[in-house]
Design a protein around this motif. Sequence first.
Motif, PDB file in Angstrom:
ATOM      1  N   LEU A  10       0.841  -1.188   0.000  1.00 30.40           N
ATOM      2  CA  LEU A  10       0.000   0.000   0.000  1.00 30.40           C
ATOM      3  C   LEU A  10       0.878   1.239   0.000  1.00 30.40           C
ATOM      4  O   LEU A  10       1.895   1.297   0.689  1.00 30.40           O
ATOM      5  CB  LEU A  10      -0.907   0.051   1.239  1.00 30.40           C
ATOM      6  N   ASP A  11       0.460   2.231  -0.759  1.00 26.56           N
ATOM      7  CA  ASP A  11       1.086   3.559  -0.750  1.00 26.56           C
ATOM      8  C   ASP A  11      -0.029   4.530  -0.370  1.00 26.56           C
ATOM      9  O   ASP A  11      -0.889   4.855  -1.186  1.00 26.56           O
ATOM     10  CB  ASP A  11       1.665   3.880  -2.125  1.00 26.56           C
ATOM     11  N   VAL A  12      -0.012   4.969   0.889  1.00 25.41           N
ATOM     12  CA  VAL A  12      -1.115   5.764   1.427  1.00 25.41           C
ATOM     13  C   VAL A  12      -0.836   7.245   1.226  1.00 25.41           C
ATOM     14  O   VAL A  12       0.141   7.791   1.754  1.00 25.41           O
ATOM     15  CB  VAL A  12      -1.328   5.466   2.921  1.00 25.41           C
ATOM     16  N   LYS A  18      -2.916   3.743  -3.017  1.00 27.27           N
ATOM     17  CA  LYS A  18      -2.533   2.869  -4.124  1.00 27.27           C
ATOM     18  C   LYS A  18      -2.237   1.487  -3.550  1.00 27.27           C
ATOM     19  O   LYS A  18      -1.717   1.367  -2.441  1.00 27.27           O
ATOM     20  CB  LYS A  18      -1.301   3.420  -4.848  1.00 27.27           C
ATOM     21  N   HIS A  19      -2.535   0.451  -4.306  1.00 23.71           N
ATOM     22  CA  HIS A  19      -2.351  -0.892  -3.771  1.00 23.71           C
ATOM     23  C   HIS A  19      -2.055  -1.886  -4.878  1.00 23.71           C
ATOM     24  O   HIS A  19      -2.437  -1.690  -6.040  1.00 23.71           O
ATOM     25  CB  HIS A  19      -3.588  -1.338  -2.992  1.00 23.71           C
ATOM     26  N   ALA A  20      -1.350  -2.954  -4.507  1.00 25.89           N
ATOM     27  CA  ALA A  20      -1.053  -4.034  -5.454  1.00 25.89           C
ATOM     28  C   ALA A  20      -0.587  -5.253  -4.677  1.00 25.89           C
ATOM     29  O   ALA A  20      -0.011  -5.138  -3.590  1.00 25.89           O
ATOM     30  CB  ALA A  20       0.018  -3.609  -6.451  1.00 25.89           C
ATOM     31  N   LEU A  21      -0.854  -6.423  -5.239  1.00 31.37           N
ATOM     32  CA  LEU A  21      -0.269  -7.668  -4.764  1.00 31.37           C
ATOM     33  C   LEU A  21       1.007  -7.879  -5.563  1.00 31.37           C
ATOM     34  O   LEU A  21       0.979  -7.842  -6.796  1.00 31.37           O
ATOM     35  CB  LEU A  21      -1.233  -8.832  -4.973  1.00 31.37           C
ATOM     36  N   MET A  22       2.125  -8.095  -4.880  1.00 33.26           N
ATOM     37  CA  MET A  22       3.401  -8.197  -5.582  1.00 33.26           C
ATOM     38  C   MET A  22       4.122  -9.484  -5.226  1.00 33.26           C
ATOM     39  O   MET A  22       4.003 -10.001  -4.111  1.00 33.26           O
ATOM     40  CB  MET A  22       4.291  -6.998  -5.251  1.00 33.26           C
ATOM     41  N   MET A  23       4.886  -9.949  -6.186  1.00 29.77           N
ATOM     42  CA  MET A  23       5.708 -11.138  -5.979  1.00 29.77           C
ATOM     43  C   MET A  23       6.830 -11.122  -7.006  1.00 29.77           C
ATOM     44  O   MET A  23       6.868 -10.238  -7.878  1.00 29.77           O
ATOM     45  CB  MET A  23       4.862 -12.419  -6.117  1.00 29.77           C
TER      46      MET A  23
END
Length: 306
Positions: A10-12, A18-23
């Motif tokens: 999360l980037d608040v 803003k949000h994303a699932l990352m790998m």
Amino acid sequence: MLTDGCILTLDVGGTYIKHALMMGAGEPAGYPGQTPTGSGGSAGEALAVLAGVASAARLKARECGLRIDGLAIAFPGPFEYDHGVPMMRHKFQALYGISITPALLEALPGVPIVYMHDSTAFLLGEAAYGAAKGATSPAGVMLGTGLGFACMAEGRVRVSPDQRPAVRVWNRPFREGIAEDALSARGIAARYAARTGTERDAKEIAARAREGESTALAVYRETGVMLGEIIGPVLRGLGSDRLVVGGQVARSAELFLPYTGLDVPVVCADSLDAAALKGAYAYFRLGRERAVEVVGDDLKKVTIQV
């Protein structure tokens, strides 16, 4: 069956999360986007938004056959990064002194959570996956509603004991005000209004500059000159070998970066929208000891007399 792990990042910001699932190598595995923060509402409303983002991410991860192994959050300061407590008076006033961790854990029980400053996350993301990769001691500046700054040495972002960037540029005296007054979006708008008597935002002024309007071009050219005047002595004091520029104003980088006069390479961030998300992901994967270097007041003394 959930076989692959990912990290929810999360980037608040003051307006959006803003949000994303990352790998993997810092690439979104799902759930990229943004959600209004509701930062002007009550504490309950703001916490409900954060919990809602986390809950939606859990469902999205399940749809993708993923499990969420961690939550990494970039949050502006002041903020108690060890405890997840906003300490801001200008944003999220209702959350002042209240930990956001319990609300997030209700949505993601047992998931480890890490917090970091958004400027720190921006530079770490660009160093790990973007325009600062390969530099020895890069620095990053974020130009938007405010002025953020971060610096690195030997692969780690330098932070103060409270986990905020070790060197702060935004409040340095500059001309009749401070650096943030000159380099932020509102500074661009103010200089344009002073010359034309017309109020326009930085994005509109950039559009006019691209159309060839002389006043708009002059305002952005002056922004580049000011950036060089403010940041140059700091970079020399730190021994920085590259400057990465991000934030919303960087979307108009071609209008001002050529005029900085800096003696190190100056580049626009590779990922203006996701650098902080990628930095939060890198922070979680690396761990604090490998991602950041905690320094004291000695570093400030190197750059304070500029």
